[in-house]
Design an enzyme around this catalytic site. Structure first.
Site, PDB file in Angstrom:
ATOM      1  CE  LYS A 188      -1.872   2.953   2.050  1.00  0.00           C
ATOM      2  NZ  LYS A 188      -1.911   4.440   1.783  1.00  0.00           N
ATOM      3  CD  GLU A 263      12.907   4.166   8.397  1.00  0.00           C
ATOM      4  OE1 GLU A 263      12.721   5.214   9.064  1.00  0.00           O
ATOM      5  OE2 GLU A 263      12.940   4.159   7.160  1.00  0.00           O
ATOM      6  CB  CYS A 297      12.713   9.072   8.537  1.00  0.00           C
ATOM      7  SG  CYS A 297      13.698   7.923   7.552  1.00  0.00           S
ATOM      8  CD  GLU A 398      10.114  12.912  11.967  1.00  0.00           C
ATOM      9  OE1 GLU A 398      10.939  12.389  11.203  1.00  0.00           O
ATOM     10  OE2 GLU A 398       9.134  12.298  12.420  1.00  0.00           O
TER      11      GLU A 398
END
Length: 495
Positions: A188, A263, A297, A398
């Protein structure tokens, strides 16, 4: 420099692109569609099916049928040969793949093109791994003439969910080890960037991939993604994305106790010691964040600089940032492309507002970019914030945008404690010309990857992943193969 405009128009004309289930190109069961728009100008590239639970169920059924059918009879040699043919297909269509990524999610074309060594290397690395899977003969202490051995078996149907910020590499990191081990996949892609993944399915089909081994369901994360994570017919989930979504996926996976690899996000520290080579460190430390407009990331967004060189280093980083070229990703000279969506742009803007309110100083950048040729997109100046403290939101959370939060430090012990004082642990960087200092910091920083006098290095043979709230499991290296395999013990009584 190449003019990519004509190729871009030829690649996507606003038409409908079907998803891929059991070797067939199909619409969603609901008949609904999602628009894929260019983040640089808002133009319509294509539309794709808005898949949901029914489509996921069909894809999982196809993957299970393939896993238990002829695919299970393929030898390691045959799986290796397939991956090598896929690599050849990628090499042939590399420019189109890269252009698709640039159009769909904004990464500058020169950056996508530069990923060829990594992506083609991954395909060929996993091709090599396909013929190295083996068990062991193990002496045991059981009475009698008893033999014991292990065999490694593919785990089964893998559900893969990837983000929008690196569709080519993200897809291959999920699909290639599955093919190498004999698993099947339902993937997906992000609703923000699905087009390249559909191109990848076509290339793999043309290379001879059997029906059902790879299935692509486009759709929303809340619908198709959640259905995949919860599906009882999925044996393993591999996910790359935000920590919050990763937590939700881990909870969903408890229904049938499927294996999970995650992750997730990060707030990675970069430590510049007083003996660092400043000339070499400045561009690397800057692009540790500004690459892909900070939408990555592993972005080294917390910059710790030794107090003795702090002011000079920040001045140089700010000058470097101010010189970066902002624009459409298809322009060869673009360094900083667009932000993926208006929602993400608003999120970045909120941090750029909060930073100065909390006491940070804007050394360069600090806001959106507007002007000729940028209409319809979301662009930001690469930003360097000084005077940041560990408690500020820009230092803790973040941002996923082109924002560096810089802070001075005095001692190694101090910076280690501060760098590790985060729930994340995905990556870290160290700049030092002293071997002992580099070793000390590399070992003491709590992160899945630590780069010394460099950043962003990822190789197929080297494991990658996070610790703490940045996830668990590894991609890359032989450790990655273990994520897709089960170990079976076999006992034989020879008496």
């Amino acid at each position: 420099m190449k003019d990519w405009s004509a190729a871009a128009t030829a690649l996507y004309d606003g038409g409908f692109r079907r998803m891929f289930i059991d070797g067939q190109w199909c619409e969603a069961c609901s008949g609904e569609v999602l628009e894929a728009r260019n983040p640089a100008d808002g133009s319509l590239l294509a539309s794709v099916p808005k898949g949901g639970a029914a489509d996921i169920d069909a894809a999982v059924t196809a993957a299970r049928k393939a896993f238990e059918g002829p695919w299970s009879k393929w030898t390691p040699f045959e799986r290796q040969a397939l991956l090598l043919r896929i690599a050849e297909g990628f090499e042939t269509e590399w420019e189109n793949l890269c252009l698709s990524d640039t159009l769909d999610m904004g990464m500058p074309i020169q950056r996508t093109l530069a990923n060829s060594r990594r992506v083609l290397g991954m395909l060929r690395f996993y091709a090599g791994q396909a013929v190295t899977i083996h068990g062991a003969t193990i002496p045991n202490s059981f009475p009698g003439e008893i033999y014991s051995q292990t065999v490694r078996e593919p785990i089964g149907v893998v559900g893969a969910i990837i983000p929008w910020n690196a569709p080519i590499a993200g897809s291959i990191w999920k699909i290639a080890p599955a093919i190498a081990t004999g698993c099947t996949v339902v993937l997906k892609p992000s609703e923000e960037a699905s087009l390249t993944v559909l191109m990848i399915a076509r290339i793999m089909q043309e290379a001879g991939l059997p029906d059902g081994v790879l299935n692509i369901v486009t759709g929303l994360g809340a619908d198709a993604g959640a259905a995949l994570a919860e599906h009882p017919g999925v044996d393993k989930i591999v996910f790359t994305g935000s920590t919050a979504t990763g937590q939700a996926i881990a909870r969903s996976a408890t229904g049938n106790l499927k294996r999970v690899s995650l992750e997730l996000g990060g707030k990675s520290p970069v430590v510049v010691c007083r003996d660092a080579d400043i000339e070499k460190a400045v561009p690397v430390a800057a692009m540790a964040v500004f690459a892909n407009s900070g939408q990555i990331c592993i972005a080294g967004s917390r910059l710790f600089v030794a107090r003795e060189i702090h002011d000079e280093f920040l001045r140089r980083v700010a000058d470097y940032a101010a010189a970066l070229k902002i624009g459409h990703g298809i322009n060869d000279d673009t360094d900083i492309g667009p932000i993926i969506t208006a929602r993400q742009a608003d999120r970045i803007a909120s941090y750029l507002e909060a930073g100065p309110q909390e006491g940070a100083q804007v050394l360069t950048g600090g806001g959106r970019v507007e002007g000729p040729g940028l209409d319809g997109g979301h662009f930001f100046h690469p930003t360097v914030l000084g005077g940041v403290t560990d408690q500020m939101s820009v230092a803790r959370e973040e941002i996923f945008g082109p924002v560096i939060s810089a802070m001075p430090f005095d001692t190694i012990d101090e910076v280690v404690e501060r760098a590790n004082a985060t729930p994340y642990g995905l990556a870290a960087g160290v700049f030092s010309t002293h071997l002992g200092t580099a070793h000390k910091l590399a070992h003491r920083l709590k992160a899945g990857s630590v780069w010394v006098n460099m950043y962003h290095a990822i190789d197929p043979a080297v494991p990658f992943g996070g610790v703490k709230m940045s996830g668990y499991g590894r991609e890359g290296g032989t450790e990655h193969m273990e994520e897709y395999l089960d170990t079976k013990a076999i006992w034989i009584n020879a008496d």
